[in-house]
Design an enzyme around this catalytic site. Structure first.
Site, PDB file in Angstrom:
ATOM      1  N   HIS A   1      12.301 -20.711   8.335  1.00 32.97           N
ATOM      2  CA  HIS A   1      13.710 -20.609   7.957  1.00 32.97           C
ATOM      3  C   HIS A   1      14.607 -21.438   8.856  1.00 32.97           C
ATOM      4  CE1 HIS A   1      13.649 -17.534  11.156  1.00 32.97           C
ATOM      5  NE2 HIS A   1      14.943 -17.734  11.247  1.00 32.97           N
TER       6      HIS A   1
ATOM      7  N   ARG B   1       0.809  -1.213   0.000  1.00 26.47           N
ATOM      8  CA  ARG B   1       0.000   0.000   0.000  1.00 26.47           C
ATOM      9  C   ARG B   1       0.846   1.269   0.000  1.00 26.47           C
ATOM     10  NH1 ARG B   1      -4.986  -1.102   4.248  1.00 26.47           N
ATOM     11  NH2 ARG B   1      -6.097  -2.671   2.995  1.00 26.47           N
TER      12      ARG B   1
ATOM     13  N   LYS C   1      18.589 -24.011   8.249  1.00 27.88           N
ATOM     14  CA  LYS C   1      19.863 -23.821   8.938  1.00 27.88           C
ATOM     15  C   LYS C   1      20.732 -25.063   8.789  1.00 27.88           C
ATOM     16  CE  LYS C   1      18.347 -20.497  12.435  1.00 27.88           C
ATOM     17  NZ  LYS C   1      19.399 -19.497  12.184  1.00 27.88           N
TER      18      LYS C   1
ATOM     19  N   ASP D   1       5.129 -17.852  19.060  1.00 24.09           N
ATOM     20  CA  ASP D   1       6.163 -17.297  18.193  1.00 24.09           C
ATOM     21  C   ASP D   1       7.297 -18.271  17.924  1.00 24.09           C
ATOM     22  OD1 ASP D   1       7.471 -15.128  16.747  1.00 24.09           O
ATOM     23  OD2 ASP D   1       8.860 -15.017  18.439  1.00 24.09           O
TER      24      ASP D   1
ATOM     25  N   GLU E   1      17.259 -15.968  23.833  1.00 23.28           N
ATOM     26  CA  GLU E   1      17.713 -14.752  23.169  1.00 23.28           C
ATOM     27  C   GLU E   1      18.050 -13.673  24.192  1.00 23.28           C
ATOM     28  OE1 GLU E   1      15.497 -13.863  19.242  1.00 23.28           O
ATOM     29  OE2 GLU E   1      13.964 -14.644  20.589  1.00 23.28           O
TER      30      GLU E   1
ATOM     31  N   HIS F   1       8.984 -23.165  15.176  1.00 26.36           N
ATOM     32  CA  HIS F   1      10.422 -23.445  15.088  1.00 26.36           C
ATOM     33  C   HIS F   1      10.828 -24.676  15.901  1.00 26.36           C
ATOM     34  CE1 HIS F   1      10.849 -19.840  12.901  1.00 26.36           C
ATOM     35  NE2 HIS F   1      10.982 -19.001  13.896  1.00 26.36           N
TER      36      HIS F   1
END
Length: 506
Positions: free
Chosen positions: A216, A94, A220, A273, A254, A278
């Site tokens: 993703h 947009r 790895k 998440d 993390e 994952h």
């Protein structure tokens, strides 16, 4: 040139890191590798025959995902001479841009996130880019984006999750070509019902082999080496069961805090998440039964089979076998971190967790009684991303009962890529004293970063390392009871200071 097996033959495999052995060096599109499909044997084919993809449509091309990951990934493929010669990149969003201003956006994104590209690569990619200011949920706008697209088309939905369903519906009405491919980022739905709804919408657009639900993590290097480690080494697979293994930890800790992602994260949380997609994907590769081949069908069948074996939790089990928490003010990486509830865009009433730990049980012959702990948290004091396989201690110690041998641990570290094995050896002085040593190996750098490898698979029509429709729904079947139990207060929302190692009960 890589030798090609005759039709119907099954070429010999080699190496340890790929679906049909180690990935060969990247080649130009005219001679690029073709991976086998379904049973892994038979003629080498790609979806859609030999026709290369001509148009990559990035829905949400002006967003962070495209600028941070997709555009650099395309540039690295171009640098490796792995893009089809006639591929055009058509960005739509947009944002009121034209092609010239979008190309400047591409240039700045590559300068920031792919500064090490060889000379001329950025300019070559920029020359392939076009832009259309459009509403990705409007069928008329998408029809215009597809007007002059010939040959196979890829529609990459680099969009907020809330736009997936309306964008897919718009694609269905816009007349996407039958041999098109649609790429959907995670999270795929917010629960099992929404994932099933997305699958139904996608089925109206393209057949299942043309759907790429990407994660993703699966691209790895260390993750793919799980397959080589397990299935190409006789010393591990005979011990890969409850007789010899005590527990398995899959951890993604993390030091990063929210980093401006409240718009997405505060409606998601650590369980949705990280663990739902994952870490459950990593669990599949670690715990699944050996597949007949590493072709798309066999590999994904085994992953779904494993997910179906994961025991669902009752509220009482969720109270005992899960931990949820969120960070309070503290210091991480030498920087002050505000309380999560004070972060811009956070609604404290959501009760969003920034730390989640679940201990799963797998109800099958191989893994009965072995706990699998999946853990992920933000703003922690130490970054740790690894799969740790903890073996049981030896049943009898001939060195005397006054000593206790440390149990062997196999660690597959995901960042940086490394494999370590903790073993007991005779001591340097007295040979009857035991010492613990860590045998390790750093893995060679990947030829391509994870997003580039995923894009290469999409370009070649190989969905082996993506998530199938039933797999996406089965993942939510595992996580949904935990979310419901948390919502009902079965596990309290604990707190931990930013920069710490997490809540004390973890």
């Amino acid at each position: 040139m890589r030798p090609t097996a005759p039709a119907g033959a099954c070429p010999r495999r080699g190496g340890t890191g790929g679906r049909e052995g180690r990935r060969p060096p990247l080649r130009a599109p005219c001679s690029r590798r073709r991976r086998r499909r379904d049973d892994g044997c038979g003629p080498a084919t790609t979806r859609g025959g030999d026709r290369p993809v001509t148009t990559l449509i990035i829905c949400g091309a002006a967003g962070d995902l495209a600028g941070r990951y997709l555009l650099p990934a395309l540039a690295r493929l171009l640098a490796a001479d792995a893009l089809p010669d006639d591929l055009r990149v058509r960005g739509i969003s947009r944002e009121p841009l034209d092609t010239a201003s979008f190309r400047e956006h591409v240039r700045s994104s590559l300068a920031e996130h792919a500064a090490d590209l060889p000379d001329g690569v950025a300019g070559a990619l920029i020359g392939r880019c076009e832009y259309l200011s459009a509403d990705v949920t409007d069928a008329g706008d998408l029809t215009e984006a597809l007007t002059d697209a010939t040959g196979p088309v890829i529609a990459y939905l680099a969009l907020p999750p809330a736009l997936f369903a309306p964008a897919i519906s718009a694609l269905a009405k816009a007349g996407l070509p039958a041999d098109a491919r649609v790429v959907v980022e995670k999270p795929f739905g917010q629960d099992q019902a929404s994932a099933r709804h997305l699958n139904e919408l996608l089925a109206e657009v393209v057949a299942e082999p043309g759907v790429f639900r990407v994660d993703h993590f699966l691209a790895k290097q260390t993750v793919q080496n799980v397959l080589g480690l397990r299935f190409a080494n006789r010393i591990f697979e005979p011990m890969w069961n409850s007789v010899h293994i005590d527990r398995v930890d899959i951890v993604w800790d993390e030091t990063l805090a929210l980093e401006g992602r409240a718009g997405y994260y505060d409606r998601s949380g650590a369980l949705r998440d990280m663990i739902q997609n994952h870490l459950l994907q990593l669990l599949c590769l670690v715990a699944m039964e050996p597949p007949q081949t590493l072709g798309e069908r066999d590999l994904r069948d085994r992953k779904v089979q494993l997910l179906r074996s994961v025991r669902g939790m009752t509220p009482e089990e969720a109270a005992r076998r899960t931990v949820r928490a969120r960070y309070t003010a503290g210091t991480s990486r030498g920087r002050p971190v505000p309380d999560y509830t004070a972060e811009p865009g956070v609604d404290p009433a959501n009760g969003t967790e920034t730390f989640a730990e679940v201990t799963l049980a797998i109800d099958n012959w191989r893994w009965a009684g072995v706990p699998f702990r999946l853990r992920s948290g933000k703003a922690l004091g130490t970054a740790r991303s690894e799969i740790s396989v903890h073996f049981k201690p030896v049943p009898h110690l001939a060195f005397g009962q006054s000593q206790q041998a440390v149990a062997n641990v196999l660690r597959l570290r995901l960042a940086p890529d490394r494999i370590d094995l903790l073993v007991n050896l005779n001591g340097e002085g007295d040979p009857f004293d035991l010492e613990t040593a860590e045998l390790g190996a750093d893995l060679a750098p990947q030829e391509l970063p994870a997003y580039s490898r995923l894009l290469l698979d999409v370009l070649e029509g190989d969905p082996s390392l993506t998530i199938r429709d039933d797999e996406a729904e089965e993942s939510w079947r595992i996580v949904e009871p935990i979310l419901a139990a948390w919502q009902d207060g079965a596990a309290p929302l604990l707190e931990y200071p930013a920069g710490s190692q997490g809540p004390n009960t973890a």
